[in-house]
Design a protein around this motif. Structure first.
Motif, short mmCIF file in Angstrom:
data_model
loop_
_atom_site.label_atom_id
_atom_site.label_comp_id
_atom_site.label_asym_id
_atom_site.label_seq_id
_atom_site.Cartn_x
_atom_site.Cartn_y
_atom_site.Cartn_z
N THR A 22 0.66 -1.07 0.07
CA THR A 22 -0.05 0.03 -0.12
C THR A 22 0.94 1.34 -0.14
OG1 THR A 22 -0.05 0.16 2.40
CG2 THR A 22 -1.61 -1.24 1.50
N ASN A 59 -4.07 0.99 -2.39
CA ASN A 59 -4.46 1.72 -1.43
C ASN A 59 -4.64 0.91 -0.04
OD1 ASN A 59 -7.09 0.65 -1.22
ND2 ASN A 59 -8.25 2.44 -1.71
N ALA A 60 -4.97 1.54 1.18
CA ALA A 60 -4.88 0.84 2.32
C ALA A 60 -5.86 -0.15 2.34
CB ALA A 60 -4.92 1.94 3.48
N GLN A 61 -6.95 -0.26 1.61
CA GLN A 61 -7.92 -1.28 1.79
C GLN A 61 -7.74 -2.32 0.56
OE1 GLN A 61 -9.04 2.42 1.44
NE2 GLN A 61 -8.90 2.14 3.76
N GLY A 62 -6.73 -2.36 -0.08
CA GLY A 62 -6.06 -3.17 -0.91
C GLY A 62 -7.17 -2.84 -2.30
N GLN A 63 -7.41 -1.79 -2.81
CA GLN A 63 -7.96 -1.80 -3.75
C GLN A 63 -7.16 -0.87 -4.90
OE1 GLN A 63 -11.90 0.35 -3.08
NE2 GLN A 63 -12.78 -0.77 -4.70
N GLN A 91 -10.52 -5.20 -5.94
CA GLN A 91 -10.15 -5.29 -4.57
C GLN A 91 -9.30 -6.57 -4.32
OE1 GLN A 91 -11.53 -3.38 -1.88
NE2 GLN A 91 -10.10 -4.19 -0.42
N ASP A 93 -7.09 -9.04 -1.68
CA ASP A 93 -6.93 -9.54 -0.19
C ASP A 93 -5.52 -9.20 0.19
OD1 ASP A 93 -6.94 -11.02 1.99
OD2 ASP A 93 -7.47 -12.64 1.19
N LEU A 94 -5.63 -8.34 1.05
CA LEU A 94 -4.21 -7.77 1.62
C LEU A 94 -3.57 -9.11 2.62
CD1 LEU A 94 -4.77 -4.27 2.64
CD2 LEU A 94 -3.44 -5.02 0.82
N ARG A 98 -0.06 -9.15 0.47
CA ARG A 98 0.57 -8.12 0.79
C ARG A 98 2.05 -8.68 1.02
NH1 ARG A 98 -1.06 -3.60 4.58
NH2 ARG A 98 -2.51 -4.68 5.26
#
Length: 107
Positions: A22, A59-63, A91, A93-94, A98
């Protein structure tokens, strides 16, 4: 001593195929947790010059959040070609995809 920009570039270059980070995670890893927007500026101005894997950053939501439809589609296809699963809402899945350079460094 490296500048924030140099540190951020190094972090971005480390993201392997099939993984994502992210904007905020890159900023924190580079030493400035509140500089997510600066990471965006670095990507915008330096991706081509430094051959950065910009498509691996979400982004921080994984999007995927790019507004330009063509760029968003390119990012989606690029991630999917590396094995990253992207759902219909762009979307990811972080927990699954990640990349954490700190954990990798410990291995």
């Amino acid at each position: 001593m490296q500048t924030f920009t140099e540190k951020a570039l190094n972090v971005i270059k480390q993201i392997p195929a099939g993984k994502i980070m992210t904007y905020g995670q890159i900023a924190a890893t580079a030493g400035s947790p509140r500089a997510a927007r600066q990471v965006t500026r670095i990507l915008h101005s330096m991706s081509a010059k430094h051959e950065l894997p910009w498509h691996r950053i979400v982004n921080a939501q994984g999007q995927i959040v790019l507004r330009d439809e063509e760029s968003r589609l390119f990012q989606r296809i690029s991630l999917q070609s590396e094995g990253v699963e992207v759902d219909g809402n762009d979307q990811i899945d972080l927990n699954r995809f990640r990349f954490d350079p700190v954990i990798e460094e410990e291995r």
